[in-house]
Design a protein around this motif. Sequence first.
Motif, PDB file in Angstrom:
ATOM      1  N   PHE A 149       0.855  -1.203   0.000  1.00 37.32           N
ATOM      2  CA  PHE A 149       0.000   0.000   0.000  1.00 37.32           C
ATOM      3  C   PHE A 149       0.893   1.256   0.000  1.00 37.32           C
ATOM      4  O   PHE A 149       0.688   2.186  -0.790  1.00 37.32           O
ATOM      5  N   CYS A 150       1.906   1.245   0.867  1.00 38.46           N
ATOM      6  CA  CYS A 150       2.818   2.404   0.949  1.00 38.46           C
ATOM      7  C   CYS A 150       3.626   2.548  -0.340  1.00 38.46           C
ATOM      8  O   CYS A 150       3.842   3.658  -0.843  1.00 38.46           O
ATOM      9  N   ALA A 151       4.072   1.414  -0.886  1.00 38.75           N
ATOM     10  CA  ALA A 151       4.882   1.455  -2.111  1.00 38.75           C
ATOM     11  C   ALA A 151       4.062   2.002  -3.277  1.00 38.75           C
ATOM     12  O   ALA A 151       4.551   2.790  -4.092  1.00 38.75           O
ATOM     13  N   LEU A 152       2.789   1.614  -3.330  1.00 38.93           N
ATOM     14  CA  LEU A 152       1.924   2.109  -4.406  1.00 38.93           C
ATOM     15  C   LEU A 152       1.703   3.617  -4.249  1.00 38.93           C
ATOM     16  O   LEU A 152       1.761   4.371  -5.231  1.00 38.93           O
ATOM     17  N   ALA A 153       1.469   4.052  -3.021  1.00 41.25           N
ATOM     18  CA  ALA A 153       1.274   5.489  -2.782  1.00 41.25           C
ATOM     19  C   ALA A 153       2.526   6.269  -3.184  1.00 41.25           C
ATOM     20  O   ALA A 153       2.451   7.325  -3.822  1.00 41.25           O
ATOM     21  N   HIS A 154       3.679   5.722  -2.838  1.00 43.95           N
ATOM     22  CA  HIS A 154       4.952   6.351  -3.163  1.00 43.95           C
ATOM     23  C   HIS A 154       5.132   6.432  -4.690  1.00 43.95           C
ATOM     24  O   HIS A 154       5.548   7.453  -5.242  1.00 43.95           O
ATOM     25  N   ALA A 155       4.775   5.354  -5.390  1.00 45.98           N
ATOM     26  CA  ALA A 155       4.897   5.315  -6.854  1.00 45.98           C
ATOM     27  C   ALA A 155       3.921   6.312  -7.499  1.00 45.98           C
ATOM     28  O   ALA A 155       4.238   6.948  -8.507  1.00 45.98           O
ATOM     29  N   LEU A 156       2.739   6.450  -6.909  1.00 45.03           N
ATOM     30  CA  LEU A 156       1.777   7.429  -7.426  1.00 45.03           C
ATOM     31  C   LEU A 156       2.355   8.832  -7.307  1.00 45.03           C
ATOM     32  O   LEU A 156       2.291   9.634  -8.245  1.00 45.03           O
ATOM     33  N   ASP A 157       2.965   9.119  -6.159  1.00 49.44           N
ATOM     34  CA  ASP A 157       3.621  10.426  -5.968  1.00 49.44           C
ATOM     35  C   ASP A 157       4.668  10.651  -7.042  1.00 49.44           C
ATOM     36  O   ASP A 157       4.751  11.714  -7.636  1.00 49.44           O
ATOM     37  N   GLN A 158       5.460   9.612  -7.273  1.00 51.33           N
ATOM     38  CA  GLN A 158       6.546   9.753  -8.248  1.00 51.33           C
ATOM     39  C   GLN A 158       6.002  10.039  -9.644  1.00 51.33           C
ATOM     40  O   GLN A 158       6.593  10.776 -10.419  1.00 51.33           O
ATOM     41  N   GLN A 159       4.840   9.443  -9.948  1.00 51.30           N
ATOM     42  CA  GLN A 159       4.224   9.644 -11.272  1.00 51.30           C
ATOM     43  C   GLN A 159       3.334  10.898 -11.295  1.00 51.30           C
ATOM     44  O   GLN A 159       2.599  11.129 -12.249  1.00 51.30           O
ATOM     45  N   LYS A 160       3.369  11.656 -10.191  1.00 49.39           N
ATOM     46  CA  LYS A 160       2.555  12.888 -10.063  1.00 49.39           C
ATOM     47  C   LYS A 160       1.052  12.593 -10.165  1.00 49.39           C
ATOM     48  O   LYS A 160       0.275  13.359 -10.743  1.00 49.39           O
ATOM     49  N   ILE A 161       0.683  11.441  -9.628  1.00 51.94           N
ATOM     50  CA  ILE A 161      -0.742  11.077  -9.564  1.00 51.94           C
ATOM     51  C   ILE A 161      -1.169  11.184  -8.100  1.00 51.94           C
ATOM     52  O   ILE A 161      -0.405  10.781  -7.205  1.00 51.94           O
ATOM     53  N   MET A 162      -2.356  11.700  -7.854  1.00 53.35           N
ATOM     54  CA  MET A 162      -2.806  11.888  -6.460  1.00 53.35           C
ATOM     55  C   MET A 162      -2.644  10.592  -5.669  1.00 53.35           C
ATOM     56  O   MET A 162      -3.111   9.537  -6.096  1.00 53.35           O
ATOM     57  N   SER A 163      -2.009  10.704  -4.502  1.00 53.55           N
ATOM     58  CA  SER A 163      -1.730   9.490  -3.722  1.00 53.55           C
ATOM     59  C   SER A 163      -2.552   9.436  -2.439  1.00 53.55           C
ATOM     60  O   SER A 163      -2.246   8.666  -1.545  1.00 53.55           O
ATOM     61  N   ARG A 164      -3.573  10.253  -2.345  1.00 54.92           N
ATOM     62  CA  ARG A 164      -4.381  10.246  -1.122  1.00 54.92           C
ATOM     63  C   ARG A 164      -5.192   8.946  -1.022  1.00 54.92           C
ATOM     64  O   ARG A 164      -5.501   8.303  -2.033  1.00 54.92           O
ATOM     65  N   SER A 165      -5.521   8.589   0.187  1.00 53.09           N
ATOM     66  CA  SER A 165      -6.412   7.447   0.371  1.00 53.09           C
ATOM     67  C   SER A 165      -7.801   7.975   0.722  1.00 53.09           C
ATOM     68  O   SER A 165      -7.962   9.147   1.080  1.00 53.09           O
ATOM     69  N   ILE A 166      -8.778   7.091   0.605  1.00 54.85           N
ATOM     70  CA  ILE A 166     -10.162   7.508   0.838  1.00 54.85           C
ATOM     71  C   ILE A 166     -10.948   6.299   1.330  1.00 54.85           C
ATOM     72  O   ILE A 166     -10.587   5.152   1.019  1.00 54.85           O
ATOM     73  N   GLU A 167     -11.993   6.555   2.077  1.00 52.41           N
ATOM     74  CA  GLU A 167     -12.848   5.446   2.556  1.00 52.41           C
ATOM     75  C   GLU A 167     -13.430   4.723   1.330  1.00 52.41           C
ATOM     76  O   GLU A 167     -13.789   5.354   0.332  1.00 52.41           O
TER      77      GLU A 167
END
Length: 225
Positions: free
Chosen positions: A177-195
């Motif tokens: 989950f953290c790695a995916l969020a980090h990769a989203l940041d790197q690709q400049k894609i919103m990395s926020r989580s949501i319910e």
Amino acid sequence: MKDHKIDLRKTESRLFQVAAELLATAHDQKGLTAVMSAFVDSVEELAGHREVACRAGCSHCCVLNVAVLLPEAAVIAAWLEMRTPEGDRELLLDQLRKQAVRVRWMEDSERIHRSTVCPFLDQAGRCGVYPVRPLVCRGVTSLDQAACREVLDPSVFDSSFAVPMDTTRKLVIDTAFCALAHALDQQKIMSRSIELSAGVSIFLGRPDLVRSLLLGEILPESLWE
Ligand code: SF4
């Protein structure tokens, strides 16, 4: 099967690399679905498949809050859209939006007490989005059904009983989950989580937002207010 030792730093680095390379190839909903499926395959391979007590129809834990990253929500929404007859989609969307409002400020303990189950749980107690279920759900396993029943008994508030689980799997999936969020940041894609229900309702109601998300646009705050 014995727990295998894992190096979390190496696991995160590897999954970050996998996610970043895959995400760079996603330009639309179809591409994102393929990317997330390939990412989950890599995660599952690292997490392993220890014998657990979880079975189809056993849904004690499907009452807990689930957070998803936006691409996870988009993939679940697309999966539901394909399988829900057109005439039923508005009803589904309405149910998800109501659930999002209902659980917005609920702690796990209150959801358990009020038996506020996941909207994707079917009548037979099975996950209705199982093939595309969130990472968080994949990480929760149990080695003892009786412990789940006890901990998640709605008549007992704040049970302190613990559920033994496959902790290696949980660690790998939390790391994913953290790695995916980090990769989203790197690709400049919103990395926020949501319910979960809030996230899925966004993309079910506005499938066009998937392209905006992948283009790196900031989705409007009004979507999660
Ligand atoms: S998405 Fe599926 S596994 Fe996760 S809480 Fe909902 S019903 Fe349970």
